[in-house]
Design an enzyme around this catalytic site. Structure first.
Site, PDB file in Angstrom:
ATOM      1  N   ARG A 299       0.856  -1.202   0.000  1.00 44.79           N
ATOM      2  CA  ARG A 299       0.000   0.000   0.000  1.00 44.79           C
ATOM      3  C   ARG A 299       0.881   1.237   0.000  1.00 44.79           C
ATOM      4  O   ARG A 299       0.595   2.239  -0.652  1.00 44.79           O
ATOM      5  CB  ARG A 299      -0.946  -0.008   1.214  1.00 44.79           C
ATOM      6  CG  ARG A 299      -1.699   1.300   1.338  1.00 44.79           C
ATOM      7  CD  ARG A 299      -2.977   1.268   2.169  1.00 44.79           C
ATOM      8  NE  ARG A 299      -2.976   0.393   3.308  1.00 44.79           N
ATOM      9  CZ  ARG A 299      -2.347   0.636   4.474  1.00 44.79           C
ATOM     10  NH1 ARG A 299      -1.650   1.748   4.634  1.00 44.79           N
ATOM     11  NH2 ARG A 299      -2.413  -0.222   5.461  1.00 44.79           N
TER      12      ARG A 299
ATOM     13  N   TYR B 245     -17.139  15.984 -15.924  1.00 45.68           N
ATOM     14  CA  TYR B 245     -17.530  14.585 -15.788  1.00 45.68           C
ATOM     15  C   TYR B 245     -18.531  14.454 -14.625  1.00 45.68           C
ATOM     16  O   TYR B 245     -18.267  14.946 -13.514  1.00 45.68           O
ATOM     17  CB  TYR B 245     -16.281  13.722 -15.547  1.00 45.68           C
ATOM     18  CG  TYR B 245     -16.632  12.304 -15.185  1.00 45.68           C
ATOM     19  CD1 TYR B 245     -17.428  11.538 -16.033  1.00 45.68           C
ATOM     20  CD2 TYR B 245     -16.209  11.731 -13.995  1.00 45.68           C
ATOM     21  CE1 TYR B 245     -17.787  10.241 -15.687  1.00 45.68           C
ATOM     22  CE2 TYR B 245     -16.555  10.436 -13.651  1.00 45.68           C
ATOM     23  CZ  TYR B 245     -17.353   9.699 -14.506  1.00 45.68           C
ATOM     24  OH  TYR B 245     -17.716   8.426 -14.171  1.00 45.68           O
TER      25      TYR B 245
ATOM     26  N   ASP C  60      -7.830  18.404 -14.533  1.00 43.18           N
ATOM     27  CA  ASP C  60      -8.113  17.036 -14.963  1.00 43.18           C
ATOM     28  C   ASP C  60      -7.693  16.967 -16.434  1.00 43.18           C
ATOM     29  O   ASP C  60      -8.350  17.518 -17.311  1.00 43.18           O
ATOM     30  CB  ASP C  60      -9.611  16.746 -14.785  1.00 43.18           C
ATOM     31  CG  ASP C  60      -9.982  15.317 -15.176  1.00 43.18           C
ATOM     32  OD1 ASP C  60      -9.277  14.729 -16.025  1.00 43.18           O
ATOM     33  OD2 ASP C  60     -10.985  14.801 -14.659  1.00 43.18           O
TER      34      ASP C  60
ATOM     35  N   LYS D 178      -8.554   5.967 -19.406  1.00 46.69           N
ATOM     36  CA  LYS D 178      -8.879   6.464 -20.737  1.00 46.69           C
ATOM     37  C   LYS D 178      -7.663   6.362 -21.679  1.00 46.69           C
ATOM     38  O   LYS D 178      -7.221   5.275 -21.977  1.00 46.69           O
ATOM     39  CB  LYS D 178      -9.429   7.884 -20.612  1.00 46.69           C
ATOM     40  CG  LYS D 178     -10.521   8.029 -19.547  1.00 46.69           C
ATOM     41  CD  LYS D 178     -11.708   7.146 -19.831  1.00 46.69           C
ATOM     42  CE  LYS D 178     -12.931   7.286 -18.972  1.00 46.69           C
ATOM     43  NZ  LYS D 178     -12.883   7.330 -17.552  1.00 46.69           N
TER      44      LYS D 178
HETATM   45  C1  LIG Z   1     -12.663  13.645 -17.401  1.00 48.94           C
HETATM   46  C2  LIG Z   1     -12.844  12.500 -16.451  1.00 48.94           C
HETATM   47  N1  LIG Z   1     -12.286  12.557 -15.232  1.00 48.94           N
HETATM   48  C3  LIG Z   1     -12.415  11.537 -14.365  1.00 48.94           C
HETATM   49  C4  LIG Z   1     -13.132  10.401 -14.666  1.00 48.94           C
HETATM   50  C5  LIG Z   1     -13.264   9.279 -13.655  1.00 48.94           C
HETATM   51  O1  LIG Z   1     -12.383   8.247 -13.963  1.00 48.94           O
HETATM   52  P1  LIG Z   1     -12.617   6.691 -13.623  1.00 48.94           P
HETATM   53  O2  LIG Z   1     -13.811   6.247 -14.398  1.00 48.94           O
HETATM   54  O3  LIG Z   1     -11.337   6.055 -14.020  1.00 48.94           O
HETATM   55  O4  LIG Z   1     -12.858   6.607 -12.153  1.00 48.94           O
HETATM   56  C6  LIG Z   1     -13.718  10.293 -15.920  1.00 48.94           C
HETATM   57  C7  LIG Z   1     -14.484   9.066 -16.280  1.00 48.94           C
HETATM   58  O5  LIG Z   1     -15.150   9.006 -17.300  1.00 48.94           O
HETATM   59  C8  LIG Z   1     -13.572  11.367 -16.854  1.00 48.94           C
HETATM   60  O6  LIG Z   1     -14.127  11.320 -18.077  1.00 48.94           O
END
Ligand SMILES: Cc1ncc(COP(=O)(O)O)c(C=O)c1O
Length: 384
Positions: free
Chosen positions: A46, A98, A171, A196
Protein backbone atom coordinates in the site's frame (compact mmCIF):
# COMPACT_ATOMS: atom_id res chain seq x y z
CA UNK A 1 14.52 13.49 -24.84
CA UNK A 2 11.35 13.91 -26.88
CA UNK A 3 8.08 12.71 -25.39
CA UNK A 4 7.64 9.98 -28.06
CA UNK A 5 10.89 8.38 -26.83
CA UNK A 6 9.93 8.83 -23.19
CA UNK A 7 6.61 7.09 -23.91
CA UNK A 8 8.09 4.16 -25.84
CA UNK A 9 10.65 3.67 -23.06
CA UNK A 10 8.11 3.72 -20.23
CA UNK A 11 9.34 1.15 -17.72
CA UNK A 12 12.15 -0.11 -19.98
CA UNK A 13 14.81 -2.23 -18.22
CA UNK A 14 13.82 -1.16 -14.73
CA UNK A 15 15.01 -4.47 -13.28
CA UNK A 16 18.78 -4.03 -13.19
CA UNK A 17 19.37 -7.62 -11.96
CA UNK A 18 17.93 -9.38 -15.00
CA UNK A 19 17.83 -6.70 -17.68
CA UNK A 20 14.19 -7.60 -18.37
CA UNK A 21 12.92 -5.24 -21.06
CA UNK A 22 9.46 -5.11 -19.53
CA UNK A 23 8.93 -4.00 -15.93
CA UNK A 24 8.35 -7.05 -13.70
CA UNK A 25 5.01 -7.38 -11.95
CA UNK A 26 5.79 -7.48 -8.24
CA UNK A 27 2.68 -9.31 -7.12
CA UNK A 28 3.38 -9.09 -3.42
CA UNK A 29 1.60 -7.49 -0.50
CA UNK A 30 4.64 -7.27 1.74
CA UNK A 31 8.44 -7.40 1.76
CA UNK A 32 10.99 -9.18 3.96
CA UNK A 33 13.28 -6.98 6.02
CA UNK A 34 16.87 -8.28 6.19
CA UNK A 35 17.07 -7.44 9.91
CA UNK A 36 15.58 -5.17 12.54
CA UNK A 37 16.04 -1.55 11.48
CA UNK A 38 17.32 -2.64 8.04
CA UNK A 39 15.09 -2.05 5.02
CA UNK A 40 15.30 -2.66 1.28
CA UNK A 41 13.24 0.49 0.82
CA UNK A 42 10.09 -1.59 0.42
CA UNK A 43 7.91 -2.66 3.30
CA UNK A 44 4.23 -2.97 2.34
CA UNK A 45 2.59 -2.56 -1.06
CA UNK A 46 0.00 0.00 0.00
CA UNK A 47 2.90 2.30 0.84
CA UNK A 48 5.22 1.38 -2.01
CA UNK A 49 5.33 -1.33 -4.67
CA UNK A 50 8.13 -1.55 -7.26
CA UNK A 51 5.79 -1.95 -10.26
CA UNK A 52 3.54 0.90 -9.22
CA UNK A 53 6.62 2.97 -8.38
CA UNK A 54 7.84 2.70 -12.00
CA UNK A 55 4.47 3.87 -13.31
CA UNK A 56 4.39 6.76 -10.83
CA UNK A 57 7.88 7.87 -11.86
CA UNK A 58 6.98 7.62 -15.56
CA UNK A 59 3.87 9.77 -15.02
CA UNK A 60 5.81 12.38 -13.00
CA UNK A 61 8.36 12.64 -15.83
CA UNK A 62 5.71 12.82 -18.56
CA UNK A 63 3.77 15.55 -16.77
CA UNK A 64 7.00 17.31 -15.73
CA UNK A 65 6.03 17.17 -12.09
CA UNK A 66 7.77 16.32 -8.85
CA UNK A 67 5.93 13.11 -7.96
CA UNK A 68 3.33 10.83 -9.48
CA UNK A 69 0.75 8.71 -7.68
CA UNK A 70 -1.27 5.84 -9.11
CA UNK A 71 -4.76 5.10 -7.81
CA UNK A 72 -7.36 2.41 -8.39
CA UNK A 73 -9.51 4.68 -10.61
CA UNK A 74 -9.82 8.26 -11.77
CA UNK A 75 -12.42 8.85 -9.06
CA UNK A 76 -10.02 7.55 -6.41
CA UNK A 77 -7.43 10.05 -7.71
CA UNK A 78 -9.97 12.91 -7.61
CA UNK A 79 -11.06 11.88 -4.11
CA UNK A 80 -7.45 11.90 -2.89
CA UNK A 81 -6.97 15.43 -4.25
CA UNK A 82 -10.24 16.63 -2.71
CA UNK A 83 -9.06 15.29 0.65
CA UNK A 84 -6.50 18.11 0.68
CA UNK A 85 -9.35 20.39 1.75
CA UNK A 86 -11.07 20.81 5.08
CA UNK A 87 -14.57 21.51 6.30
CA UNK A 88 -15.43 25.16 5.60
CA UNK A 89 -13.26 25.35 2.49
CA UNK A 90 -14.73 26.34 -0.85
CA UNK A 91 -13.60 25.23 -4.28
CA UNK A 92 -14.54 26.30 -7.77
CA UNK A 93 -15.11 23.69 -10.43
CA UNK A 94 -15.73 23.80 -14.19
CA UNK A 95 -19.51 23.71 -14.61
CA UNK A 96 -19.32 21.36 -17.60
CA UNK A 97 -17.50 18.36 -16.19
CA UNK A 98 -17.53 14.59 -15.79
CA UNK A 99 -20.73 13.65 -13.89
CA UNK A 100 -18.83 11.46 -11.41
CA UNK A 101 -16.80 14.45 -10.20
CA UNK A 102 -20.03 16.38 -9.66
CA UNK A 103 -21.50 13.38 -7.81
CA UNK A 104 -18.59 12.93 -5.40
CA UNK A 105 -18.58 16.65 -4.62
CA UNK A 106 -22.32 16.91 -4.09
CA UNK A 107 -23.02 13.56 -2.43
CA UNK A 108 -19.85 13.00 -0.40
CA UNK A 109 -17.70 16.05 0.14
CA UNK A 110 -20.60 18.45 0.66
CA UNK A 111 -21.77 16.51 3.74
CA UNK A 112 -18.32 17.05 5.27
CA UNK A 113 -18.49 20.80 4.73
CA UNK A 114 -16.63 21.35 1.45
CA UNK A 115 -18.66 23.78 -0.63
CA UNK A 116 -18.45 24.04 -4.39
CA UNK A 117 -19.37 26.65 -6.98
CA UNK A 118 -19.69 25.48 -10.59
CA UNK A 119 -18.51 28.07 -13.02
CA UNK A 120 -17.62 28.33 -16.69
CA UNK A 121 -13.86 28.48 -16.17
CA UNK A 122 -13.34 29.71 -19.73
CA UNK A 123 -14.88 33.02 -18.54
CA UNK A 124 -12.23 34.55 -16.35
CA UNK A 125 -14.35 37.43 -15.07
CA UNK A 126 -16.96 34.95 -13.80
CA UNK A 127 -14.28 32.97 -12.00
CA UNK A 128 -12.93 36.12 -10.39
CA UNK A 129 -16.39 37.19 -9.29
CA UNK A 130 -17.09 33.86 -7.57
CA UNK A 131 -13.91 33.77 -5.48
CA UNK A 132 -14.81 33.96 -1.78
CA UNK A 133 -11.84 35.68 -0.08
CA UNK A 134 -10.31 33.51 2.60
CA UNK A 135 -12.55 30.54 1.79
CA UNK A 136 -11.86 29.62 -1.83
CA UNK A 137 -8.93 27.23 -1.78
CA UNK A 138 -8.82 25.78 -5.28
CA UNK A 139 -10.06 25.79 -8.86
CA UNK A 140 -10.59 22.38 -10.44
CA UNK A 141 -10.63 22.58 -14.22
CA UNK A 142 -11.34 20.26 -17.09
CA UNK A 143 -9.99 21.66 -20.34
CA UNK A 144 -11.41 20.60 -22.74
CA UNK A 145 -14.54 19.98 -20.69
CA UNK A 146 -16.55 16.79 -20.80
CA UNK A 147 -18.68 16.74 -22.95
CA UNK A 148 -18.94 20.24 -24.44
CA UNK A 149 -15.26 20.75 -25.12
CA UNK A 150 -14.97 24.23 -23.57
CA UNK A 151 -11.41 25.49 -23.32
CA UNK A 152 -9.98 27.37 -20.35
CA UNK A 153 -6.93 29.60 -20.74
CA UNK A 154 -4.76 27.77 -18.21
CA UNK A 155 -2.04 30.44 -18.03
CA UNK A 156 -4.60 33.14 -17.25
CA UNK A 157 -6.42 31.03 -14.67
CA UNK A 158 -3.08 30.26 -12.99
CA UNK A 159 -2.22 33.94 -12.76
CA UNK A 160 -5.67 34.77 -11.32
CA UNK A 161 -5.35 31.91 -8.84
CA UNK A 162 -1.83 32.91 -7.82
CA UNK A 163 -2.93 36.51 -7.17
CA UNK A 164 -5.61 35.14 -4.85
CA UNK A 165 -3.53 32.42 -3.18
CA UNK A 166 -5.64 29.66 -4.73
CA UNK A 167 -4.51 26.22 -5.87
CA UNK A 168 -5.09 25.11 -9.47
CA UNK A 169 -5.95 21.52 -10.35
CA UNK A 170 -6.42 20.25 -13.90
CA UNK A 171 -8.11 17.04 -14.96
CA UNK A 172 -5.95 16.29 -18.01
CA UNK A 173 -7.77 13.08 -19.01
CA UNK A 174 -8.89 14.27 -22.46
CA UNK A 175 -5.48 15.59 -23.50
CA UNK A 176 -2.84 13.44 -21.76
CA UNK A 177 0.70 14.79 -21.29
CA UNK A 178 1.34 14.00 -24.95
CA UNK A 179 -0.88 16.92 -25.97
CA UNK A 180 -0.96 19.16 -22.90
CA UNK A 181 1.28 19.63 -19.88
CA UNK A 182 -0.58 21.85 -17.41
CA UNK A 183 2.22 21.85 -14.80
CA UNK A 184 4.43 23.60 -17.36
CA UNK A 185 1.77 26.33 -17.51
CA UNK A 186 1.97 26.84 -13.74
CA UNK A 187 -0.84 24.51 -12.59
CA UNK A 188 -0.21 22.90 -9.16
CA UNK A 189 -1.75 19.45 -9.54
CA UNK A 190 -2.68 17.38 -12.58
CA UNK A 191 -4.91 14.36 -12.43
CA UNK A 192 -6.18 11.73 -14.84
CA UNK A 193 -8.61 8.99 -15.30
CA UNK A 194 -5.84 6.66 -16.49
CA UNK A 195 -8.65 4.35 -17.59
CA UNK A 196 -8.88 6.46 -20.74
CA UNK A 197 -6.05 7.42 -23.14
CA UNK A 198 -3.16 6.50 -20.86
CA UNK A 199 -4.31 2.87 -20.53
CA UNK A 200 -5.80 3.16 -23.99
CA UNK A 201 -7.37 -0.29 -24.42
CA UNK A 202 -10.52 -0.22 -22.29
CA UNK A 203 -9.11 -3.02 -20.15
CA UNK A 204 -7.93 -1.32 -16.96
CA UNK A 205 -9.25 1.26 -14.51
CA UNK A 206 -6.78 3.63 -12.95
CA UNK A 207 -6.22 7.15 -11.73
CA UNK A 208 -3.12 9.32 -11.70
CA UNK A 209 -2.14 12.41 -9.72
CA UNK A 210 1.02 14.40 -10.44
CA UNK A 211 2.16 17.22 -8.16
CA UNK A 212 4.41 20.14 -8.99
CA UNK A 213 5.96 20.79 -5.58
CA UNK A 214 6.98 18.84 -2.51
CA UNK A 215 4.32 20.54 -0.40
CA UNK A 216 1.55 18.75 -2.28
CA UNK A 217 3.61 15.63 -2.99
CA UNK A 218 3.93 15.00 0.74
CA UNK A 219 0.24 15.61 1.35
CA UNK A 220 -0.98 13.41 -1.53
CA UNK A 221 1.57 10.74 -0.57
CA UNK A 222 0.17 10.73 2.96
CA UNK A 223 -3.44 10.53 1.71
CA UNK A 224 -2.59 7.75 -0.76
CA UNK A 225 -0.92 5.63 1.91
CA UNK A 226 -3.41 6.32 4.67
CA UNK A 227 -6.61 5.86 2.65
CA UNK A 228 -5.20 3.09 0.47
CA UNK A 229 -6.98 3.31 -2.92
CA UNK A 230 -3.74 2.38 -4.68
CA UNK A 231 -3.34 0.78 -8.11
CA UNK A 232 -2.40 -2.91 -7.95
CA UNK A 233 0.80 -4.28 -9.54
CA UNK A 234 -0.94 -6.03 -12.48
CA UNK A 235 -2.91 -2.91 -13.36
CA UNK A 236 0.21 -0.76 -12.98
CA UNK A 237 1.90 -3.00 -15.53
CA UNK A 238 -1.07 -2.74 -17.91
CA UNK A 239 -0.82 1.04 -17.63
CA UNK A 240 2.90 0.98 -18.46
CA UNK A 241 2.17 -1.22 -21.44
CA UNK A 242 -0.56 1.14 -22.66
CA UNK A 243 1.52 4.29 -22.20
CA UNK A 244 4.21 3.00 -24.57
CA UNK A 245 1.92 3.50 -27.60
CA UNK A 246 0.22 6.70 -26.44
CA UNK A 247 1.83 8.93 -29.08
CA UNK A 248 0.86 6.65 -31.97
CA UNK A 249 -2.66 6.16 -30.72
CA UNK A 250 -3.22 9.84 -30.02
CA UNK A 251 -1.97 10.89 -33.44
CA UNK A 252 -4.21 8.41 -35.26
CA UNK A 253 -7.24 9.06 -33.05
CA UNK A 254 -6.86 12.80 -33.44
CA UNK A 255 -6.50 12.51 -37.20
CA UNK A 256 -9.65 10.37 -37.38
CA UNK A 257 -11.51 12.81 -35.13
CA UNK A 258 -10.63 15.74 -37.42
CA UNK A 259 -12.06 13.89 -40.43
CA UNK A 260 -15.24 12.90 -38.60
CA UNK A 261 -15.69 16.48 -37.40
CA UNK A 262 -15.41 17.74 -41.00
CA UNK A 263 -17.97 15.16 -42.15
CA UNK A 264 -20.42 15.85 -39.30
CA UNK A 265 -20.16 19.60 -39.88
CA UNK A 266 -21.56 19.09 -43.40
CA UNK A 267 -24.42 16.82 -42.35
CA UNK A 268 -27.85 18.53 -42.50
CA UNK A 269 -29.13 16.48 -39.54
CA UNK A 270 -26.32 17.72 -37.30
CA UNK A 271 -26.95 21.05 -35.59
CA UNK A 272 -23.65 21.73 -33.83
CA UNK A 273 -20.29 20.04 -33.61
CA UNK A 274 -18.14 20.67 -30.53
CA UNK A 275 -14.44 20.17 -31.18
CA UNK A 276 -11.68 22.62 -30.20
CA UNK A 277 -9.86 21.99 -33.49
CA UNK A 278 -12.62 23.76 -35.44
CA UNK A 279 -11.38 27.30 -36.23
CA UNK A 280 -14.83 28.66 -35.29
CA UNK A 281 -14.64 27.02 -31.83
CA UNK A 282 -14.32 29.86 -29.26
CA UNK A 283 -11.35 28.12 -27.63
CA UNK A 284 -9.46 27.34 -30.86
CA UNK A 285 -6.77 30.02 -30.42
CA UNK A 286 -6.16 29.23 -26.76
CA UNK A 287 -6.04 25.51 -27.41
CA UNK A 288 -3.56 26.07 -30.25
CA UNK A 289 -1.32 28.00 -27.84
CA UNK A 290 -1.47 25.80 -24.77
CA UNK A 291 -1.65 22.33 -26.31
CA UNK A 292 0.00 20.34 -29.00
CA UNK A 293 -3.29 19.17 -30.51
CA UNK A 294 -7.03 19.00 -30.21
CA UNK A 295 -7.52 15.41 -29.13
CA UNK A 296 -10.01 12.81 -30.25
CA UNK A 297 -13.11 13.66 -28.23
CA UNK A 298 -16.02 15.41 -29.88
CA UNK A 299 -19.69 16.00 -29.24
CA UNK A 300 -22.48 16.87 -31.61
CA UNK A 301 -26.09 17.92 -31.43
CA UNK A 302 -28.68 16.52 -33.85
CA UNK A 303 -31.68 18.42 -35.23
CA UNK A 304 -34.14 16.30 -33.28
CA UNK A 305 -33.50 14.53 -29.96
CA UNK A 306 -35.62 11.54 -31.17
CA UNK A 307 -32.87 10.78 -33.63
CA UNK A 308 -30.30 10.14 -30.88
CA UNK A 309 -31.73 6.78 -29.81
CA UNK A 310 -32.03 5.71 -33.44
CA UNK A 311 -28.40 6.59 -34.16
CA UNK A 312 -27.17 4.77 -31.08
CA UNK A 313 -29.26 1.68 -31.85
CA UNK A 314 -28.16 1.62 -35.48
CA UNK A 315 -24.37 1.92 -35.16
CA UNK A 316 -22.60 -1.31 -36.09
CA UNK A 317 -18.87 -0.59 -35.94
CA UNK A 318 -19.03 2.12 -33.32
CA UNK A 319 -19.88 0.75 -29.86
CA UNK A 320 -22.43 2.23 -27.49
CA UNK A 321 -20.63 2.37 -24.14
CA UNK A 322 -19.45 4.72 -21.42
CA UNK A 323 -15.80 5.66 -21.20
CA UNK A 324 -13.41 7.04 -23.77
CA UNK A 325 -9.85 7.13 -24.96
CA UNK A 326 -9.49 3.51 -26.03
CA UNK A 327 -8.56 2.22 -29.47
CA UNK A 328 -12.21 1.41 -30.23
CA UNK A 329 -14.61 4.22 -31.15
CA UNK A 330 -17.33 4.62 -28.52
CA UNK A 331 -20.58 6.53 -28.73
CA UNK A 332 -22.00 7.88 -25.47
CA UNK A 333 -25.32 9.50 -24.58
CA UNK A 334 -24.24 11.96 -21.84
CA UNK A 335 -27.72 12.63 -20.38
CA UNK A 336 -28.27 8.92 -19.76
CA UNK A 337 -24.72 7.83 -19.00
CA UNK A 338 -21.75 9.97 -17.95
CA UNK A 339 -23.87 12.95 -16.83
CA UNK A 340 -26.94 11.10 -15.57
CA UNK A 341 -26.23 12.15 -11.96
CA UNK A 342 -26.28 15.86 -12.76
CA UNK A 343 -29.77 17.30 -12.12
CA UNK A 344 -31.70 17.98 -15.38
CA UNK A 345 -32.01 21.72 -14.68
CA UNK A 346 -28.21 22.06 -14.33
CA UNK A 347 -27.66 19.92 -17.44
CA UNK A 348 -30.06 22.16 -19.37
CA UNK A 349 -28.26 25.28 -18.17
CA UNK A 350 -24.88 24.08 -19.43
CA UNK A 351 -26.24 22.49 -22.62
CA UNK A 352 -25.98 18.78 -21.83
CA UNK A 353 -29.38 18.04 -23.33
CA UNK A 354 -31.19 15.10 -24.93
CA UNK A 355 -30.01 15.96 -28.44
CA UNK A 356 -26.31 15.68 -27.52
CA UNK A 357 -24.09 12.74 -28.48
CA UNK A 358 -20.43 12.26 -27.52
CA UNK A 359 -17.91 10.34 -29.55
CA UNK A 360 -14.56 9.01 -28.44
CA UNK A 361 -12.80 8.36 -31.72
CA UNK A 362 -10.58 5.29 -31.98
CA UNK A 363 -7.90 4.06 -34.34
CA UNK A 364 -10.12 2.24 -36.86
CA UNK A 365 -10.12 3.12 -40.56
CA UNK A 366 -11.90 6.48 -40.58
CA UNK A 367 -13.94 5.61 -43.69
CA UNK A 368 -15.49 2.68 -41.85
CA UNK A 369 -16.43 5.01 -39.01
CA UNK A 370 -17.91 7.64 -41.32
CA UNK A 371 -19.88 5.01 -43.26
CA UNK A 372 -21.22 3.67 -39.98
CA UNK A 373 -22.27 7.14 -38.82
CA UNK A 374 -23.78 7.81 -42.23
CA UNK A 375 -26.03 4.75 -42.15
CA UNK A 376 -26.88 5.37 -38.47
CA UNK A 377 -27.81 9.03 -38.91
CA UNK A 378 -29.86 7.90 -41.89
CA UNK A 379 -31.36 9.66 -44.83
CA UNK A 380 -34.70 11.26 -45.51
CA UNK A 381 -36.98 13.48 -43.54
CA UNK A 382 -38.68 10.68 -41.63
CA UNK A 383 -36.02 10.71 -38.95
CA UNK A 384 -36.16 14.45 -38.33
C1 LIG B 1 -12.66 13.64 -17.40
C2 LIG B 1 -12.84 12.50 -16.45
N1 LIG B 1 -12.29 12.56 -15.23
C3 LIG B 1 -12.42 11.54 -14.37
C4 LIG B 1 -13.13 10.40 -14.67
C5 LIG B 1 -13.26 9.28 -13.65
O1 LIG B 1 -12.38 8.25 -13.96
P1 LIG B 1 -12.62 6.69 -13.62
O2 LIG B 1 -13.81 6.25 -14.40
O3 LIG B 1 -11.34 6.06 -14.02
O4 LIG B 1 -12.86 6.61 -12.15
C6 LIG B 1 -13.72 10.29 -15.92
C7 LIG B 1 -14.48 9.07 -16.28
O5 LIG B 1 -15.15 9.01 -17.30
C8 LIG B 1 -13.57 11.37 -16.85
O6 LIG B 1 -14.13 11.32 -18.08
Amino acid sequence: MKIETQLAHAGLCTDRNTGAISTPIHQTATFRHPAVDVSTGYDYSRTINPTRQVLEKVMAELEKGERGFAFASGMAAITAVLMLFASGDHIMVSNDLYGGTYRVLEKSFKQWGLSTTYVNTSRLAEVQEKIIPGKTKAILIESPTNPLMNITDLRKIVSLATENGILTIVDNTFMTPYLQQPLELGVDIVLHSGTKYLGGHNDVLSGIVVTRSSEFSDKIGFIQNSTGAILGPQDSWLMLRGIKTLALRMEKQQQNAGKIVAWLSQNPKVKNVYYPGLPEHPGFEIQSRQSRGFGAMLSFRVQNANLVTKIINRVKIITYAESLGGVETLITYPVKQTHGDIPPEIRAEIGVTEDLIRLSVGIEDVNDLIEDLDQAIGEGEKDI
